[in-house]
Motif scaffolding. Structure first.
Motif, PDB file in Angstrom:
ATOM      1  N   PRO A  74       0.815  -1.216   0.000  1.00  0.00           N
ATOM      2  CA  PRO A  74       0.000   0.000   0.000  1.00  0.00           C
ATOM      3  C   PRO A  74       0.854   1.275   0.000  1.00  0.00           C
ATOM      4  O   PRO A  74       1.905   1.335   0.648  1.00  0.00           O
ATOM      5  N   TYR A  75       0.389   2.266  -0.726  1.00  0.00           N
ATOM      6  CA  TYR A  75       0.943   3.620  -0.702  1.00  0.00           C
ATOM      7  C   TYR A  75      -0.217   4.555  -0.370  1.00  0.00           C
ATOM      8  O   TYR A  75      -1.117   4.729  -1.196  1.00  0.00           O
ATOM      9  N   ILE A  76      -0.198   5.126   0.828  1.00  0.00           N
ATOM     10  CA  ILE A  76      -1.328   5.957   1.266  1.00  0.00           C
ATOM     11  C   ILE A  76      -1.004   7.423   1.041  1.00  0.00           C
ATOM     12  O   ILE A  76       0.053   7.912   1.455  1.00  0.00           O
ATOM     13  N   VAL A  77      -1.922   8.126   0.381  1.00  0.00           N
ATOM     14  CA  VAL A  77      -1.749   9.546   0.077  1.00  0.00           C
ATOM     15  C   VAL A  77      -2.875  10.325   0.752  1.00  0.00           C
ATOM     16  O   VAL A  77      -4.056  10.065   0.501  1.00  0.00           O
ATOM     17  N   PHE A  78      -2.503  11.269   1.619  1.00  0.00           N
ATOM     18  CA  PHE A  78      -3.472  12.097   2.336  1.00  0.00           C
ATOM     19  C   PHE A  78      -3.566  13.478   1.696  1.00  0.00           C
ATOM     20  O   PHE A  78      -2.590  13.999   1.156  1.00  0.00           O
ATOM     21  N   ASP A  79      -4.747  14.080   1.801  1.00  0.00           N
ATOM     22  CA  ASP A  79      -4.898  15.491   1.437  1.00  0.00           C
ATOM     23  C   ASP A  79      -4.205  16.354   2.479  1.00  0.00           C
ATOM     24  O   ASP A  79      -4.047  15.964   3.642  1.00  0.00           O
ATOM     25  N   ALA A 145      -3.785   9.801  -8.587  1.00  0.00           N
ATOM     26  CA  ALA A 145      -3.909   9.210  -9.926  1.00  0.00           C
ATOM     27  C   ALA A 145      -2.555   9.121 -10.615  1.00  0.00           C
ATOM     28  O   ALA A 145      -2.226   8.113 -11.259  1.00  0.00           O
ATOM     29  N   ASN A 146      -1.730  10.164 -10.468  1.00  0.00           N
ATOM     30  CA  ASN A 146      -0.426  10.181 -11.136  1.00  0.00           C
ATOM     31  C   ASN A 146       0.528   9.144 -10.550  1.00  0.00           C
ATOM     32  O   ASN A 146       1.283   8.492 -11.279  1.00  0.00           O
ATOM     33  N   ILE A 147       0.505   8.977  -9.227  1.00  0.00           N
ATOM     34  CA  ILE A 147       1.361   7.970  -8.583  1.00  0.00           C
ATOM     35  C   ILE A 147       0.941   6.570  -9.026  1.00  0.00           C
ATOM     36  O   ILE A 147       1.787   5.701  -9.287  1.00  0.00           O
ATOM     37  N   ALA A 148      -0.368   6.340  -9.126  1.00  0.00           N
ATOM     38  CA  ALA A 148      -0.857   5.032  -9.576  1.00  0.00           C
ATOM     39  C   ALA A 148      -0.453   4.773 -11.037  1.00  0.00           C
ATOM     40  O   ALA A 148      -0.095   3.644 -11.394  1.00  0.00           O
ATOM     41  N   ARG A 149      -0.499   5.813 -11.860  1.00  0.00           N
ATOM     42  CA  ARG A 149      -0.054   5.659 -13.252  1.00  0.00           C
ATOM     43  C   ARG A 149       1.425   5.298 -13.298  1.00  0.00           C
ATOM     44  O   ARG A 149       1.856   4.454 -14.090  1.00  0.00           O
ATOM     45  N   LEU A 307       6.555  11.638  -5.239  1.00  0.00           N
ATOM     46  CA  LEU A 307       7.063  10.284  -5.480  1.00  0.00           C
ATOM     47  C   LEU A 307       8.245   9.954  -4.570  1.00  0.00           C
ATOM     48  O   LEU A 307       8.344   8.849  -4.035  1.00  0.00           O
ATOM     49  N   LYS A 308       9.137  10.928  -4.380  1.00  0.00           N
ATOM     50  CA  LYS A 308      10.355  10.651  -3.601  1.00  0.00           C
ATOM     51  C   LYS A 308      10.047  10.316  -2.147  1.00  0.00           C
ATOM     52  O   LYS A 308      10.792   9.577  -1.494  1.00  0.00           O
ATOM     53  N   SER A 313      10.915   6.254  -7.890  1.00  0.00           N
ATOM     54  CA  SER A 313      11.671   7.100  -8.820  1.00  0.00           C
ATOM     55  C   SER A 313      10.710   7.813  -9.764  1.00  0.00           C
ATOM     56  O   SER A 313       9.619   7.311 -10.064  1.00  0.00           O
ATOM     57  N   PRO A 314      11.096   9.000 -10.257  1.00  0.00           N
ATOM     58  CA  PRO A 314      10.217   9.764 -11.153  1.00  0.00           C
ATOM     59  C   PRO A 314       9.902   9.005 -12.442  1.00  0.00           C
ATOM     60  O   PRO A 314      10.638   8.096 -12.845  1.00  0.00           O
ATOM     61  N   SER A 315       8.825   9.399 -13.094  1.00  0.00           N
ATOM     62  CA  SER A 315       8.400   8.756 -14.332  1.00  0.00           C
ATOM     63  C   SER A 315       9.256   9.225 -15.500  1.00  0.00           C
ATOM     64  O   SER A 315       9.726  10.364 -15.537  1.00  0.00           O
ATOM     65  N   ASP A 316       9.484   8.308 -16.459  1.00  0.00           N
ATOM     66  CA  ASP A 316      10.192   8.677 -17.688  1.00  0.00           C
ATOM     67  C   ASP A 316       9.259   9.372 -18.678  1.00  0.00           C
ATOM     68  O   ASP A 316       9.719  10.013 -19.617  1.00  0.00           O
TER      69      ASP A 316
END
Length: 735
Positions: A74-79, A145-149, A307-308, A313-316
């Protein structure tokens, strides 16, 4: 965010747009704010008394355990803080929750008034389980959404915006947390999985003539969300051909969604935008196009600054600038109809909210603040306090005739504000004032306090001195804390502060202490059980064994020793006597008149104090041991037990009779209480034991404990010099 009606639209057609899916051996990006609310609802906990955090924490641990058994990372992202453009929505929701809280009682269960600590509990347990978490500076949906992509994995949430993002999405209501077993047909390897349904955006678009994916951001804008009100496009809707949904799915919002989808199926993004803008005069097109471009940018980004913090690692893949400008669209026809009244009213309403949405200018936030904030070491309100000089109060169940439960914590909040900003005054709290939403100016903190940079270089002793100074305590109170385990320190400090600032009385003090002992010690020995039937099934035989008569041991021992020496058999007998207090009383559940709102208000004040002491402790880099509220507090138990103790003439005698078969537990309770009394944690003016029962004659004398919420009671409180009685004498002798 959220698109009105879209979740219902999709759920009503789930068989068309959802695929059965076995979730295992994958990453999973989780919307933390949504998860906190959804898990609390699944825990079956009461909301009307202030939160059953032990039950809630137990379900969170079950959830994480299920993920790890299925090798799901799991990667949890909070507002984070609130965005200025969302202020009207925030205020509207606050109004609705204040109204819902006012109508809340023990009758009925469903409400949107979630307990105060739900996000802190999820975060604390996540840290304990070493779950990767990040807190965004502001709204987090786009980054989720971007992290999941980036990871190529699903999102778990319950937010309609994720039906529009081009990615894998599992609505929380479509996830079964039961771990199942299966065997891989090709490798013959066994694996665990969670059964769920995953949203298929291609099926959704194909069912409406293959709507182009590039039109998804426009669909979101036209339907309206927290940032763009649908009324902005009222002129567009006046000329849109209405498509009717059929059967039980018919409604105005459902018809509207279908109508926009049908219209978009024959449009490119440019042609659709051109037609939308063509309904408005030139001076308004730029503002509308800006809203559309913001949506395009948000829905089509493939990277995230967070992401860090998750070790990714950042997306290509480079994000493309796909914004549209007026010149690129070419000639646009002028509208034939005049501007309608609904659109004018929408703009007028937006202007009225400026009193809540004005900023004090962008603060120069220190790097250490940003880093700690994004690592979930600070609560989201710190961003609003630092950046906007405002604090938005979460609605609780309260007595609307009394001060907001946050007021009792203003001394702590003002100190937090000064440490974060260096300013003594200028902080406004936005929350309940009476029955409405209003501003409350927080009094200035005039004493010297360290900056964030200075805190970095302070040792623990100095940090504790700052903490005590803010609470107006001297160093002698450390002697009281030294009697307790570290995990009790903030809890005892909260009781001390609450009795100095509010009306915390003995029945409530005993109940708060009993709640802490049961959840942190008794549960460890008996296992987590809150059902009477389950408890009896497991321990009926033990309870039937003969019990040796024991004298109650001395209560002069160290509290830590007493807690460590509670026996298992005494724990079983203790829970046998008290487990029913964890369930809603049938009398309270049957009628509104039995719900003691004054008592709940006192519990809400205590929670406010406990929460802000936790915030202060985190800001000072934890000079005291942090705590998780799921190991302290069950407000249903606290409410029920306090209501019972308030009827007792002598609480200690009553406890001796209730816990006569659990002497080590009784010794511990008395050890805690004696320590509290010795160091003046409960001041004498707040010690209000109940009156002795009298024969019912004329109603000229009434017990506060019995009739605190009775509207017919009037008069002044009278306190017996021996602190044995607190009666309410009627001022009208004719009654």
């Amino acid at each position: 965010m959220g698109i009105p009606g879209l979740t219902t639209f999709i759920e009503n057609r789930a068989d068309l747009y959802m695929d059965n899916y076995k979730l295992h051996d994958t990453s999973l990006v989780i919307d933390g704010n949504s998860l906190a609310c959804q898990i609390y609802q699944q825990s079956g906990s009461n909301m009307c008394f202030g939160g059953d955090y032990d039950k809630y924490g137990h379900i969170i641990m079950v959830f994480f355990e299920a993920l790890f058994k299925c090798k799901i990372t799991p990667y949890i992202v909070f507002d984070g803080g609130y965005e200025s453009r969302k202020m009207k929505t925030i205020i509207d929701r606050m109004k609705n929750r204040i109204k819902a809280a006012e109508n809340m009682s023990g009758v009925g269960g469903h409400s949107s008034v979630f307990p105060l600590f739900i996000r802190e509990t999820l975060r604390d347990i996540g840290l304990k389980w070493e779950v990767k978490m990040v807190q965004c500076d502001f709204e987090g949906d786009t980054d989720i959404a971007n992290i999941a992509r980036r990871l190529g994995c699903p999102v778990l949430s319950f937010d309609s915006d994720f039906y529009i993002f081009d990615g894998l999405y599992i609505p929380f209501t479509r996830l079964d947390m039961t771990v199942r077993k299966n065997v891989d047909s090709s490798t013959k390897t066994p694996y665990n999985y969670l059964e769920c349904q995953i949203y298929n955006i291609d099926k959704f678009l194909c069912s409406y003539g293959r709507v182009d994916k590039s039109n998804l951001p426009l669909l979101a804008v036209l339907l309206g969300n927290d940032y763009v009100k649908r009324s902005m496009f009222s002129m567009f809707y006046q000329n849109l051909k209405v498509q009717n949904c059929h059967g039980r799915h018919r409604s105005e919002s459902q018809n509207r969604i279908k109508s926009v989808l049908v219209w978009l199926q024959n449009e490119t993004r440019e042609s659709a935008i051109r037609k939308v803008l063509g309904r408005y005069r030139k001076e308004k097109r730029e503002k509308i196009l800006e809203s559309i471009n913001n949506a395009i940018k948000g829905y089509n980004c493939f990277d995230s600054m967070y992401l860090k913090y998750l070790g990714i690692s950042p997306s290509d893949v480079q994000s493309k600038d796909e914004s549209i400008n007026l010149n690129k669209l070419g000639d646009i026809e002028e509208p034939s109809e005049p501007e309608d009244d609904e659109e004018k009213q929408s703009e007028s309403d937006s202007d009225k909210e400026i009193t809540f949405s004005e900023d004090n200018g962008e603060s120069k936030l220190p790097i250490i603040f940003k880093e700690n904030f994004r690592k979930c070491l600070y609560p989201p309100c710190f961003m609003d306090i630092s950046f906007r000089h405002k604090y938005y109060c979460i609605a609780q169940v309260e007595d609307v005739t009394a001060d907001n439960a946050y007021v009792v914590s203003f001394d702590i909040i003002s100190a937090i504000f000064k440490i974060l900003t260096g300013l003594s005054e200028g902080l406004s709290c936005i929350g309940r004032v009476g029955r409405l939403v209003g501003k409350m100016d927080v009094p200035a903190h005039n004493g010297p306090l360290p900056t964030l940079e200075e805190i970095e270089n302070m040792d623990n002793t100095k940090k504790q001195k700052v903490f005590f100074k803010i609470l107006n305590l001297d160093d002698t109170f450390k002697d009281c804390l030294s009697l307790f385990p570290y995990s009790w320190h903030i809890y005892i400090l909260a009781i001390k502060y609450a009795t100095d600032k509010s009306k915390l009385n003995w029945p409530l003090v005993y109940s708060l202490i009993m709640s802490k002992i049961i959840i942190s010690c008794i549960d460890y020995r008996t296992g987590f059980i809150r059902s009477v039937a389950t408890f009896m099934k497991k321990y009926a035989a033990k309870l039937g064994e003969p019990v040796e008569t024991k004298d109650v041991p001395s209560s002069s021992q160290d509290v830590s020793d007493c807690l460590n020496n509670i026996s298992t058999i005494d724990s079983i007998h203790c829970m046998n006597s008290l487990i029913h207090y964890f369930q809603k009383d049938q009398k309270v559940a049957s009628s509104y008149k039995f719900f003691d709102r004054n008592l709940v208000h006192s519990i809400s004040e205590f929670q406010s104090i406990l929460l802000h002491l936790k915030y202060l402790n985190n800001l000072l880099q934890r000079p005291f041991h942090d705590f998780c509220v799921s190991g302290c507090l069950n407000c249903t138990f606290v409410y029920n037990f306090t209501a019972n103790l308030a009827k007792r003439g002598n609480i200690e005698n009553y406890l001796e009779s209730v816990l006569c078969k659990a002497p080590t537990v009784l010794r511990t309770v008395f050890a805690v209480i004696n320590s509290v009394k010795e160091f003046g944690t409960v001041s004498t003016e707040n010690v209000n034991p109940p009156p002795k029962k009298r024969k019912k004659k004329k109603k000229t004398v009434t017990s506060i404990a019995d009739d605190a919420s009775n509207d017919e009671s009037e008069g002044e409180a009278w306190i017996d010099p021996n602190n044995k009685f607190c009666l309410l004498q009627s001022s009208d002798t004719g009654k």
